[in-house]
Design a protein around this motif. Structure first.
Motif, PDB file in Angstrom:
ATOM      1  N   MET A  86       0.858  -1.465   0.237  1.00  0.00           N
ATOM      2  CA  MET A  86      -0.401   0.505   0.219  1.00  0.00           C
ATOM      3  C   MET A  86       1.186   1.019  -0.190  1.00  0.00           C
ATOM      4  SD  MET A  86      -3.189  -0.910   2.198  1.00  0.00           S
ATOM      5  CE  MET A  86      -2.071  -0.858   4.281  1.00  0.00           C
ATOM      6  N   ALA A  87       0.278   2.049  -0.495  1.00  0.00           N
ATOM      7  CA  ALA A  87       0.977   3.494  -0.638  1.00  0.00           C
ATOM      8  C   ALA A  87       0.239   4.822  -1.204  1.00  0.00           C
ATOM      9  CB  ALA A  87       2.160   3.122  -1.160  1.00  0.00           C
ATOM     10  N   GLY A  88       0.544   5.668  -0.602  1.00  0.00           N
ATOM     11  CA  GLY A  88      -0.388   6.566  -0.815  1.00  0.00           C
ATOM     12  C   GLY A  88       0.173   7.200  -2.167  1.00  0.00           C
ATOM     13  N   ILE A  89      -1.021   8.270  -2.804  1.00  0.00           N
ATOM     14  CA  ILE A  89      -0.109   9.223  -4.119  1.00  0.00           C
ATOM     15  C   ILE A  89       0.028  10.438  -3.631  1.00  0.00           C
ATOM     16  CG2 ILE A  89      -1.345  10.077  -6.514  1.00  0.00           C
ATOM     17  CD1 ILE A  89      -1.302   6.960  -5.767  1.00  0.00           C
ATOM     18  N   HIS A  90       1.264  10.499  -3.971  1.00  0.00           N
ATOM     19  CA  HIS A  90       2.031  11.639  -3.988  1.00  0.00           C
ATOM     20  C   HIS A  90       1.388  13.005  -4.894  1.00  0.00           C
ATOM     21  CE1 HIS A  90       5.369  12.694  -1.205  1.00  0.00           C
ATOM     22  NE2 HIS A  90       4.785  13.979  -1.716  1.00  0.00           N
ATOM     23  N   PHE A  91       1.394  13.961  -4.501  1.00  0.00           N
ATOM     24  CA  PHE A  91       1.242  15.247  -5.364  1.00  0.00           C
ATOM     25  C   PHE A  91       1.840  16.643  -5.434  1.00  0.00           C
ATOM     26  CE2 PHE A  91      -3.013  12.918  -5.942  1.00  0.00           C
ATOM     27  CZ  PHE A  91      -3.414  13.084  -6.426  1.00  0.00           C
ATOM     28  N   GLN A  92       2.659  17.533  -6.207  1.00  0.00           N
ATOM     29  CA  GLN A  92       2.849  18.332  -5.967  1.00  0.00           C
ATOM     30  C   GLN A  92       2.336  18.967  -5.101  1.00  0.00           C
ATOM     31  OE1 GLN A  92       5.891  19.316  -7.497  1.00  0.00           O
ATOM     32  NE2 GLN A  92       5.614  17.150  -8.596  1.00  0.00           N
ATOM     33  N   PHE A  93       3.305  19.900  -4.391  1.00  0.00           N
ATOM     34  CA  PHE A  93       2.357  20.982  -2.921  1.00  0.00           C
ATOM     35  C   PHE A  93       2.053  21.370  -3.917  1.00  0.00           C
ATOM     36  CE2 PHE A  93       2.755  24.640  -0.705  1.00  0.00           C
ATOM     37  CZ  PHE A  93       1.941  23.880   0.785  1.00  0.00           C
ATOM     38  N   GLU A  94       1.953  22.498  -4.515  1.00  0.00           N
ATOM     39  CA  GLU A  94       1.330  23.440  -5.610  1.00  0.00           C
ATOM     40  C   GLU A  94      -0.240  23.047  -5.439  1.00  0.00           C
ATOM     41  OE1 GLU A  94       4.533  22.205  -6.969  1.00  0.00           O
ATOM     42  OE2 GLU A  94       5.168  23.757  -5.785  1.00  0.00           O
ATOM     43  N   ASP A  95      -0.411  21.395  -5.343  1.00  0.00           N
ATOM     44  CA  ASP A  95      -1.595  21.191  -6.472  1.00  0.00           C
ATOM     45  C   ASP A  95      -2.304  21.272  -4.648  1.00  0.00           C
ATOM     46  OD1 ASP A  95      -1.145  21.640  -8.592  1.00  0.00           O
ATOM     47  OD2 ASP A  95      -0.257  19.133  -8.670  1.00  0.00           O
ATOM     48  N   PHE A  96      -2.050  21.706  -3.647  1.00  0.00           N
ATOM     49  CA  PHE A  96      -2.920  21.098  -2.302  1.00  0.00           C
ATOM     50  C   PHE A  96      -3.902  21.691  -1.998  1.00  0.00           C
ATOM     51  CE2 PHE A  96      -3.712  21.574   2.224  1.00  0.00           C
ATOM     52  CZ  PHE A  96      -3.541  20.674   2.449  1.00  0.00           C
ATOM     53  N   LYS A  97      -4.690  23.085  -2.452  1.00  0.00           N
ATOM     54  CA  LYS A  97      -5.851  23.658  -2.742  1.00  0.00           C
ATOM     55  C   LYS A  97      -6.860  23.023  -3.498  1.00  0.00           C
ATOM     56  CE  LYS A  97      -5.698  28.121  -0.521  1.00  0.00           C
ATOM     57  NZ  LYS A  97      -5.681  29.412   0.096  1.00  0.00           N
ATOM     58  N   GLN A  98      -5.611  22.795  -4.582  1.00  0.00           N
ATOM     59  CA  GLN A  98      -7.066  22.064  -5.764  1.00  0.00           C
ATOM     60  C   GLN A  98      -7.186  20.122  -5.458  1.00  0.00           C
ATOM     61  OE1 GLN A  98      -4.319  22.362  -9.517  1.00  0.00           O
ATOM     62  NE2 GLN A  98      -5.928  24.096  -9.796  1.00  0.00           N
ATOM     63  N   LEU A  99      -6.729  19.791  -4.492  1.00  0.00           N
ATOM     64  CA  LEU A  99      -6.752  18.641  -4.246  1.00  0.00           C
ATOM     65  C   LEU A  99      -7.314  18.529  -2.710  1.00  0.00           C
ATOM     66  CD1 LEU A  99      -5.467  15.540  -3.772  1.00  0.00           C
ATOM     67  CD2 LEU A  99      -3.964  16.198  -2.624  1.00  0.00           C
TER      68      LEU A  99
ATOM     69  N   ARG B 246      -2.601   3.572   2.894  1.00  0.00           N
ATOM     70  CA  ARG B 246      -3.961   3.119   1.737  1.00  0.00           C
ATOM     71  C   ARG B 246      -3.689   3.721   0.060  1.00  0.00           C
ATOM     72  NH1 ARG B 246      -9.080   5.009   4.947  1.00  0.00           N
ATOM     73  NH2 ARG B 246      -8.010   7.048   4.244  1.00  0.00           N
ATOM     74  N   THR B 247      -3.993   2.647  -0.556  1.00  0.00           N
ATOM     75  CA  THR B 247      -3.594   4.049  -1.715  1.00  0.00           C
ATOM     76  C   THR B 247      -4.584   4.837  -2.184  1.00  0.00           C
ATOM     77  OG1 THR B 247      -5.012   1.642  -2.814  1.00  0.00           O
ATOM     78  CG2 THR B 247      -3.043   1.597  -2.608  1.00  0.00           C
ATOM     79  N   SER B 248      -5.218   5.267  -1.345  1.00  0.00           N
ATOM     80  CA  SER B 248      -6.621   6.131  -1.564  1.00  0.00           C
ATOM     81  C   SER B 248      -6.410   7.442  -0.863  1.00  0.00           C
ATOM     82  CB  SER B 248      -8.300   5.824  -1.409  1.00  0.00           C
ATOM     83  OG  SER B 248      -8.421   5.436  -0.184  1.00  0.00           O
ATOM     84  N   ASP B 249      -5.039   7.043   0.279  1.00  0.00           N
ATOM     85  CA  ASP B 249      -4.611   8.656   0.391  1.00  0.00           C
ATOM     86  C   ASP B 249      -4.259   9.421  -0.461  1.00  0.00           C
ATOM     87  OD1 ASP B 249      -5.912   7.886   3.083  1.00  0.00           O
ATOM     88  OD2 ASP B 249      -4.493   6.331   3.759  1.00  0.00           O
ATOM     89  N   THR B 250      -3.981  10.626  -0.336  1.00  0.00           N
ATOM     90  CA  THR B 250      -2.578  11.668  -0.838  1.00  0.00           C
ATOM     91  C   THR B 250      -1.955  12.133  -0.030  1.00  0.00           C
ATOM     92  OG1 THR B 250      -4.891  12.949  -1.515  1.00  0.00           O
ATOM     93  CG2 THR B 250      -4.541  12.002  -2.941  1.00  0.00           C
ATOM     94  N   ILE B 251      -0.972  12.617  -0.355  1.00  0.00           N
ATOM     95  CA  ILE B 251       0.336  13.126  -0.114  1.00  0.00           C
ATOM     96  C   ILE B 251       0.606  14.728  -0.684  1.00  0.00           C
ATOM     97  CG2 ILE B 251       2.214  13.226   1.291  1.00  0.00           C
ATOM     98  CD1 ILE B 251       1.992   9.893  -0.021  1.00  0.00           C
ATOM     99  N   ALA B 252       0.339  15.201   0.257  1.00  0.00           N
ATOM    100  CA  ALA B 252       1.623  17.138  -0.910  1.00  0.00           C
ATOM    101  C   ALA B 252       2.537  16.951   0.602  1.00  0.00           C
ATOM    102  CB  ALA B 252       0.541  18.157  -1.164  1.00  0.00           C
ATOM    103  N   ASN B 253       3.537  17.695   0.179  1.00  0.00           N
ATOM    104  CA  ASN B 253       4.341  18.268   1.220  1.00  0.00           C
ATOM    105  C   ASN B 253       5.436  19.335   0.897  1.00  0.00           C
ATOM    106  OD1 ASN B 253       6.398  16.067   0.266  1.00  0.00           O
ATOM    107  ND2 ASN B 253       8.245  17.399   0.776  1.00  0.00           N
ATOM    108  N   HIS B 254       5.293  20.356   1.599  1.00  0.00           N
ATOM    109  CA  HIS B 254       6.512  21.734   1.862  1.00  0.00           C
ATOM    110  C   HIS B 254       7.805  21.137   2.460  1.00  0.00           C
ATOM    111  CE1 HIS B 254       7.275  26.108   2.311  1.00  0.00           C
ATOM    112  NE2 HIS B 254       7.454  26.473   1.001  1.00  0.00           N
ATOM    113  N   GLU B 255       8.444  20.683   1.495  1.00  0.00           N
ATOM    114  CA  GLU B 255      10.121  20.725   2.658  1.00  0.00           C
ATOM    115  C   GLU B 255       9.396  19.471   3.490  1.00  0.00           C
ATOM    116  OE1 GLU B 255      12.086  24.246   3.987  1.00  0.00           O
ATOM    117  OE2 GLU B 255      11.835  24.926   1.381  1.00  0.00           O
TER     118      GLU B 255
END
Length: 136
Positions: free
Chosen positions: A1-14, A57-66
């Protein structure tokens, strides 16, 4: 299992996407998703990668700033998100500086959620997340 990583710039859109899905599918408007903020500044990158693969989980999403990580956990209330946080604490063998907010209980829009998250993290975690204001 692993979450899906998004660019931090897309956090509000996420957040907007998760709000849209929750509004479409969650008729009782319970805690449709929870955002778990964690400060991982004292954790090695390799260990973070392993933890994300093992815990999320694979349905979880991640965004990080540093080293500030934001996990969007769909169909998870604060109790469930706290379990995820405790799994991270155990994996890293340390108590992580963190905070939880849920939609729609804590905010009705992405802007409200990020504002509440900023205020709460600043107060409880003594960490400034003003960079969230720069997101569209």
């Amino acid at each position: 299992m692993a979450g899906i990583h998004f660019q931090f710039e897309d956090f509000k859109q996420l957040l907007r996407l998760n709000i849209g899905i929750a509004d479409r599918l969650d008729e009782n408007r319970a805690e449709s998703f929870t955002i778990l903020y964690c400060d991982l500044s004292e954790v090695e990158d390799e260990k973070i990668t392993r933890a994300l693969q093992k815990i999320l989980r694979t349905s979880d999403t991640i965004a990080n700033h540093e080293t500030d990580y934001f996990f969007v956990l769909p169909y998870t209330d604060k109790y469930g998100a706290d379990i995820v946080k405790k799994l991270f604490d155990k994996f890293f063998n340390k108590f992580l500086n963190s905070f939880l907010i849920s939609y729609p209980v804590d905010g009705e829009s992405g802007d409200e959620l990020t504002e509440i998250l900023q205020t709460s993290v600043k107060h409880f975690c003594k960490k400034d997340l003003d960079y969230l204001d720069l997101l569209k």
